[in-house]
Structures are given as C-alpha cells and as structure tokens.
Design a protein around this motif. Sequence first.
Motif, PDB file in Angstrom:
ATOM      1  N   GLY A   1     -38.818  28.526 -20.965  1.00  0.00           N
ATOM      2  CA  GLY A   1     -39.903  29.478 -20.786  1.00  0.00           C
ATOM      3  C   GLY A   1     -41.291  28.883 -20.892  1.00  0.00           C
ATOM      4  N   ALA A   2     -41.397  27.576 -21.021  1.00  0.00           N
ATOM      5  CA  ALA A   2     -42.705  26.938 -21.188  1.00  0.00           C
ATOM      6  C   ALA A   2     -42.716  25.605 -20.426  1.00  0.00           C
ATOM      7  CB  ALA A   2     -43.021  26.751 -22.673  1.00  0.00           C
ATOM      8  N   THR A   3     -43.594  24.709 -20.837  1.00  0.00           N
ATOM      9  CA  THR A   3     -43.825  23.457 -20.126  1.00  0.00           C
ATOM     10  C   THR A   3     -43.320  22.270 -20.933  1.00  0.00           C
ATOM     11  OG1 THR A   3     -45.790  24.341 -19.028  1.00  0.00           O
ATOM     12  CG2 THR A   3     -45.626  21.951 -19.143  1.00  0.00           C
ATOM     13  N   VAL A   4     -42.821  21.255 -20.220  1.00  0.00           N
ATOM     14  CA  VAL A   4     -42.565  19.946 -20.813  1.00  0.00           C
ATOM     15  C   VAL A   4     -43.345  18.904 -20.012  1.00  0.00           C
ATOM     16  CG1 VAL A   4     -40.302  20.455 -21.816  1.00  0.00           C
ATOM     17  CG2 VAL A   4     -40.455  19.664 -19.441  1.00  0.00           C
ATOM     18  N   ILE A   5     -43.621  17.776 -20.672  1.00  0.00           N
ATOM     19  CA  ILE A   5     -44.372  16.696 -20.032  1.00  0.00           C
ATOM     20  C   ILE A   5     -43.423  15.531 -19.803  1.00  0.00           C
ATOM     21  CG2 ILE A   5     -46.307  15.092 -20.260  1.00  0.00           C
ATOM     22  CD1 ILE A   5     -47.640  17.159 -22.095  1.00  0.00           C
ATOM     23  N   ASP A   6     -43.112  15.265 -18.541  1.00  0.00           N
ATOM     24  CA  ASP A   6     -42.204  14.192 -18.143  1.00  0.00           C
ATOM     25  C   ASP A   6     -42.992  12.874 -18.117  1.00  0.00           C
ATOM     26  OD1 ASP A   6     -40.763  12.312 -16.568  1.00  0.00           O
ATOM     27  OD2 ASP A   6     -39.701  13.912 -15.536  1.00  0.00           O
ATOM     28  N   MET A   7     -42.564  11.922 -18.950  1.00  0.00           N
ATOM     29  CA  MET A   7     -43.308  10.676 -19.127  1.00  0.00           C
ATOM     30  C   MET A   7     -42.822   9.543 -18.235  1.00  0.00           C
ATOM     31  SD  MET A   7     -45.549  11.414 -21.436  1.00  0.00           S
ATOM     32  CE  MET A   7     -46.086   9.838 -22.100  1.00  0.00           C
ATOM     33  N   THR A   8     -41.866   9.800 -17.339  1.00  0.00           N
ATOM     34  CA  THR A   8     -41.204   8.705 -16.642  1.00  0.00           C
ATOM     35  C   THR A   8     -42.084   7.985 -15.620  1.00  0.00           C
ATOM     36  OG1 THR A   8     -40.232  10.297 -15.082  1.00  0.00           O
ATOM     37  CG2 THR A   8     -38.907   9.665 -16.990  1.00  0.00           C
ATOM     38  N   ARG A   9     -43.217   8.560 -15.246  1.00  0.00           N
ATOM     39  CA  ARG A   9     -44.122   7.845 -14.336  1.00  0.00           C
ATOM     40  C   ARG A   9     -44.928   6.781 -15.078  1.00  0.00           C
ATOM     41  NH1 ARG A   9     -47.557  12.004 -10.884  1.00  0.00           N
ATOM     42  NH2 ARG A   9     -48.123  10.081  -9.773  1.00  0.00           N
ATOM     43  N   MET A  10     -44.980   6.870 -16.387  1.00  0.00           N
ATOM     44  CA  MET A  10     -45.681   5.861 -17.192  1.00  0.00           C
ATOM     45  C   MET A  10     -44.654   4.818 -17.620  1.00  0.00           C
ATOM     46  SD  MET A  10     -48.255   8.173 -19.461  1.00  0.00           S
ATOM     47  CE  MET A  10     -48.709   9.794 -18.871  1.00  0.00           C
ATOM     48  N   ASP A  11     -44.399   3.851 -16.742  1.00  0.00           N
ATOM     49  CA  ASP A  11     -43.269   2.944 -16.910  1.00  0.00           C
ATOM     50  C   ASP A  11     -43.641   1.471 -16.746  1.00  0.00           C
ATOM     51  OD1 ASP A  11     -43.832   2.972 -14.217  1.00  0.00           O
ATOM     52  OD2 ASP A  11     -41.781   3.413 -13.567  1.00  0.00           O
ATOM     53  N   GLN A  12     -44.843   1.120 -17.185  1.00  0.00           N
ATOM     54  CA  GLN A  12     -45.331  -0.233 -16.969  1.00  0.00           C
ATOM     55  C   GLN A  12     -45.188  -1.116 -18.203  1.00  0.00           C
ATOM     56  OE1 GLN A  12     -46.486  -1.138 -13.751  1.00  0.00           O
ATOM     57  NE2 GLN A  12     -45.490   0.865 -13.484  1.00  0.00           N
ATOM     58  N   ILE A  13     -45.008  -2.428 -17.950  1.00  0.00           N
ATOM     59  CA  ILE A  13     -45.130  -3.429 -19.010  1.00  0.00           C
ATOM     60  C   ILE A  13     -46.608  -3.745 -19.165  1.00  0.00           C
ATOM     61  CG2 ILE A  13     -44.608  -5.794 -19.694  1.00  0.00           C
ATOM     62  CD1 ILE A  13     -41.941  -5.516 -18.202  1.00  0.00           C
ATOM     63  N   VAL A  14     -47.138  -3.551 -20.352  1.00  0.00           N
ATOM     64  CA  VAL A  14     -48.571  -3.735 -20.605  1.00  0.00           C
ATOM     65  C   VAL A  14     -48.881  -5.175 -20.970  1.00  0.00           C
ATOM     66  CG1 VAL A  14     -50.515  -2.995 -22.041  1.00  0.00           C
ATOM     67  CG2 VAL A  14     -48.774  -1.331 -21.341  1.00  0.00           C
ATOM     68  N   ALA A  15     -48.040  -5.792 -21.812  1.00  0.00           N
ATOM     69  CA  ALA A  15     -48.259  -7.174 -22.238  1.00  0.00           C
ATOM     70  C   ALA A  15     -46.934  -7.756 -22.709  1.00  0.00           C
ATOM     71  CB  ALA A  15     -49.291  -7.240 -23.364  1.00  0.00           C
ATOM     72  N   PHE A  16     -46.769  -9.064 -22.492  1.00  0.00           N
ATOM     73  CA  PHE A  16     -45.552  -9.745 -22.931  1.00  0.00           C
ATOM     74  C   PHE A  16     -45.883 -11.166 -23.340  1.00  0.00           C
ATOM     75  CE2 PHE A  16     -41.621 -12.169 -21.440  1.00  0.00           C
ATOM     76  CZ  PHE A  16     -40.983 -12.048 -22.670  1.00  0.00           C
ATOM     77  N   ASP A  17     -45.456 -11.554 -24.534  1.00  0.00           N
ATOM     78  CA  ASP A  17     -45.643 -12.908 -25.027  1.00  0.00           C
ATOM     79  C   ASP A  17     -44.283 -13.595 -25.054  1.00  0.00           C
ATOM     80  OD1 ASP A  17     -46.051 -15.259 -26.372  1.00  0.00           O
ATOM     81  OD2 ASP A  17     -47.306 -14.403 -27.948  1.00  0.00           O
ATOM     82  N   PRO A  18     -43.976 -14.448 -24.075  1.00  0.00           N
ATOM     83  CA  PRO A  18     -42.649 -15.076 -24.028  1.00  0.00           C
ATOM     84  C   PRO A  18     -42.412 -16.086 -25.137  1.00  0.00           C
ATOM     85  CG  PRO A  18     -44.078 -15.968 -22.320  1.00  0.00           C
ATOM     86  CD  PRO A  18     -44.836 -14.837 -22.943  1.00  0.00           C
ATOM     87  N   ALA A  19     -43.447 -16.438 -25.872  1.00  0.00           N
ATOM     88  CA  ALA A  19     -43.276 -17.364 -26.992  1.00  0.00           C
ATOM     89  C   ALA A  19     -42.753 -16.640 -28.235  1.00  0.00           C
ATOM     90  CB  ALA A  19     -44.586 -18.070 -27.308  1.00  0.00           C
ATOM     91  N   THR A  20     -43.245 -15.423 -28.471  1.00  0.00           N
ATOM     92  CA  THR A  20     -42.866 -14.680 -29.685  1.00  0.00           C
ATOM     93  C   THR A  20     -41.858 -13.565 -29.409  1.00  0.00           C
ATOM     94  OG1 THR A  20     -44.661 -13.077 -29.416  1.00  0.00           O
ATOM     95  CG2 THR A  20     -45.143 -15.110 -30.656  1.00  0.00           C
ATOM     96  N   GLY A  21     -41.728 -13.148 -28.148  1.00  0.00           N
ATOM     97  CA  GLY A  21     -40.845 -12.038 -27.826  1.00  0.00           C
ATOM     98  C   GLY A  21     -41.429 -10.687 -28.149  1.00  0.00           C
ATOM     99  N   LEU A  22     -42.733 -10.605 -28.297  1.00  0.00           N
ATOM    100  CA  LEU A  22     -43.395  -9.306 -28.479  1.00  0.00           C
ATOM    101  C   LEU A  22     -43.771  -8.745 -27.114  1.00  0.00           C
ATOM    102  CD1 LEU A  22     -45.709  -9.846 -31.580  1.00  0.00           C
ATOM    103  CD2 LEU A  22     -43.793  -8.248 -31.413  1.00  0.00           C
ATOM    104  N   ILE A  23     -43.397  -7.502 -26.875  1.00  0.00           N
ATOM    105  CA  ILE A  23     -43.705  -6.870 -25.601  1.00  0.00           C
ATOM    106  C   ILE A  23     -44.260  -5.483 -25.854  1.00  0.00           C
ATOM    107  CG2 ILE A  23     -41.365  -5.931 -25.299  1.00  0.00           C
ATOM    108  CD1 ILE A  23     -41.685  -6.503 -22.275  1.00  0.00           C
ATOM    109  N   THR A  24     -45.313  -5.143 -25.137  1.00  0.00           N
ATOM    110  CA  THR A  24     -45.915  -3.806 -25.211  1.00  0.00           C
ATOM    111  C   THR A  24     -45.658  -3.096 -23.888  1.00  0.00           C
ATOM    112  OG1 THR A  24     -47.625  -4.540 -26.749  1.00  0.00           O
ATOM    113  CG2 THR A  24     -48.030  -2.487 -25.568  1.00  0.00           C
ATOM    114  N   VAL A  25     -45.102  -1.900 -23.967  1.00  0.00           N
ATOM    115  CA  VAL A  25     -44.708  -1.167 -22.768  1.00  0.00           C
ATOM    116  C   VAL A  25     -45.145   0.281 -22.872  1.00  0.00           C
ATOM    117  CG1 VAL A  25     -42.703  -2.638 -22.363  1.00  0.00           C
ATOM    118  CG2 VAL A  25     -42.439  -0.573 -23.749  1.00  0.00           C
ATOM    119  N   GLN A  26     -45.283   0.926 -21.716  1.00  0.00           N
ATOM    120  CA  GLN A  26     -45.478   2.367 -21.708  1.00  0.00           C
ATOM    121  C   GLN A  26     -44.152   3.051 -22.030  1.00  0.00           C
ATOM    122  OE1 GLN A  26     -47.226   2.891 -17.749  1.00  0.00           O
ATOM    123  NE2 GLN A  26     -49.213   3.279 -18.714  1.00  0.00           N
TER     124      GLN A  26
END
Length: 429
Positions: free
Chosen positions: A49-74
């Motif tokens: 009966g109301a609204t939901v916000i579908d987040m699947t269009r926000m699907d990007q990799i923002v940053a990745f450090d292959p040395a440490t394995g830290l990754i920031t994603v949407q």
Amino acid sequence: MTKTTYTGWGRALRAEGTISRPASPVDLSATAPAIGNRRSYGDAPLNDGATVIDMTRMDQIVAFDPATGLITVQSGITLGDLVRVLAPQGWLPAVLPGTGFATVGGAIAMDVHGKNHHHMGSFCENVTAITIVQGDTPRKITPKNTGLWKSTCGGLGQTGIITQATLQLTRTKGDLMLVTEQRATDWDHHIALLDASDAPYTVGWIDATAKGSALGRGIVEEGETCKGLRPTRRAAKKIPFDAPHWALSGPIVKAFNAAYYRRVPKSGRTVVRPIQDFFFPLDKIHDWNRLYGKRGFHQFQCVVPLGQANALRAMMDMIAESSLASPLAVLKRMGPGRAGYLSFPMEGYTLAVDFPNRPQARDLIAQLETATLAAGGRLYLAKDALSTGPALKKMYPDHPKWVANVTKADPQGLLQTDMTRRLELRTLT
C-alpha cells in the motif's frame, strides 16, 4: 511511478505499491524503505500500500585497492557481480550467501552468512564503513558508532537507507573451487563430519525425507579456492512457468533425494568447479522459485546452540515424518561471529528447509518455531514469513537495544516494512 504487485523470493506473500528506482544517491531521501533484488524469502522487502525504493541502479564500484583488498561499492551492486570482477584478480568478498543475486545493501541489512561462517563470521564483520541516508542527510558510520552500527548490521534497513559500503575482501588462490564431497550416512555421521571439518568452506546437503536409521543422511561438501583449467560451465536455465502443485509431491521429492544422495560414490570424490557454481548453485536456474507453483513456498531456517544438536535432530524427524519438505535442505555448523543486535548467527548448527506453501506446512513451521525457542535458538529474518513477534523477540535478547537506536534514527517510522509491522519489531512488547 505506477502501482505494481511484487513479492519476496518465496512468492507466498505479496504487496501492491509503487517502486521508485533512483539512479544516484543525490536523488535519495529516506521517506520509504529501501530494497535490493528481493532475495529475502518473506515480507522483509515488502511495503504493501505504499512505496519502496529499489537500489539496484546504484551498482558501481567506487574505489578498490588491490594491495589491501579494501573495496568501496554502492549498495545496489550484487555479490555475484563482485565475484566475477574480483576472483580473477585474486580477491573475493569475505562472506558469500547462497545466491549471487543478493545486493551488498541487502547483505548488510540481513548480516548474511556463508559456508565459511565458522572461520570468517558474518558479512558485516568484514565491513569497515557504511554510508546511510537519514532523512535527506548522508552519514558515514563505522564500528566505532557502536549502537547505530549494531542496529544497521542485520537491522532490516530501519536506521536509514544504505547507499555505500567499504568491504574487506579475502585473498583467493584463483577463480575455481576444489571440492571434496562425502556421504553422511545418518544424523550422527553428518554432525561428526561438520564438526571435524577444517576446510575454508563447508556445507551439508541433507535429505529431509529420509527416516529411521537413515535420518539425517546427506552430502557434506568441503571447498577451497584454486586455479587451473576452467571446466565447461553450462548456460543458465530458466523456469518458464509456474510448476503444477504435484511437481514437488512427497514421492517425487523422495525419489529425487535418493538419486541425489547416490550421485556421490560411497568412497567420496574430489572435483573442480567454477567458483559461482559452488557458492551460488541455484543461480544457474533462473526463477527456480517457480518450481513451487503460484502459491509459492516458505523456508524455515533456524540455528540452535552446539549443545542442542539432539533438539535439531528431533526437528529433522518431524520434517521427515511430514513428507512436506522439498529437495532444498541445508545443514551447516556456525561459529560465534555476528555483527548486529538482530544478526542471526550463533555458535551452533543451522538447518534450512523449503516447504511448498500449504496449510500443513504452515502448521509444521509453527511447531518448528516453538521447538527452536525451547532449544535456545533463533530464526533467520531473511527467510521468515510466518514467525510470531513475541517468540521472535525472545530469540533476540538485544532487541530492546535495536529498538532504541532505530527509534532515534527513524522516529516517524518511515522505513517500516510489512515484516516489521507483522512482528511489531519496532515496539518492545
């Protein structure tokens, strides 16, 4: 936006409402609950009966450090996409659930677990930062924000809309899996194999139709990453229609399970598989939930403490005697790791069984819920569609802490879902 009817993965519960699909965090305001690919089985991703916000269009990799394995994603990126991108580079998300179609935001909201929980803990224990939107304001939080962090991890999206996260990845030897399969001949043997496993990844398929001396029989899989020649991977198949009600009748399921058990030789075997086939075995069959017909299905998943294996065996006996279970049943041993107040894992054994949506199955699940509570265990909210609020709150003793933080984060209750209303989770009683 137009009204549409949508479901969770179990398809037994439905909602009608509008679905907003913003393409950028700039377009976001926390005026409705957020959803991902709706791989939760029950009503967690529904807002009738109301609204939901579908987040699947926000699907990007923002940053990745292959040395440490830290990754920031949407938050809308799927775990399957991350595996495809990262495994050839020697990295994997530290925790992977049973489907690659789950989004990072959904994995955080449910604090999912995988086949390596006994080693790596839950998903959010391998997350270092989360960005949430509260009202119109984005806020970056870390584990130092103790109350808000523990209310966000496994917190059903009730503290704000998750837009971004930084994950600590784990090293992988390659993009293949070396998998050893052994027959478990009965319940005690199955538990013993799980207890003895020191493999990086361990999971048991259990024949939920086997009775008597064969109760609990199944196949235990132990896996580790490897590299080598890639085996041929079959193209994904699609279920084109809702199966008739008899497709998963008792005799058919029993025959299938017997054949599936015998596919592994008595002596066991070791095979090489594509990495996606090990972690996400059912993703090769798109829309496999349609096998349960138009009425859909329910999954019962519980975890009980290590000392309550016999209580879980009694539940397995109830399931086998009912002749209601599908071929999809899983048994795993879990470690102690969990990140949030409503996170599911505890050190013990977890059992997951699918049932076609029938009155007898709903009655059985109610009995299994009672048995779980008596054993000091709890149910998994990512799978639940039938639990009762009072029982659920008893299973999660940190529930009052979650309520306090969620009330502060979303005082108007704008992020409530069908699940939080059904279970009255945002109230203490």
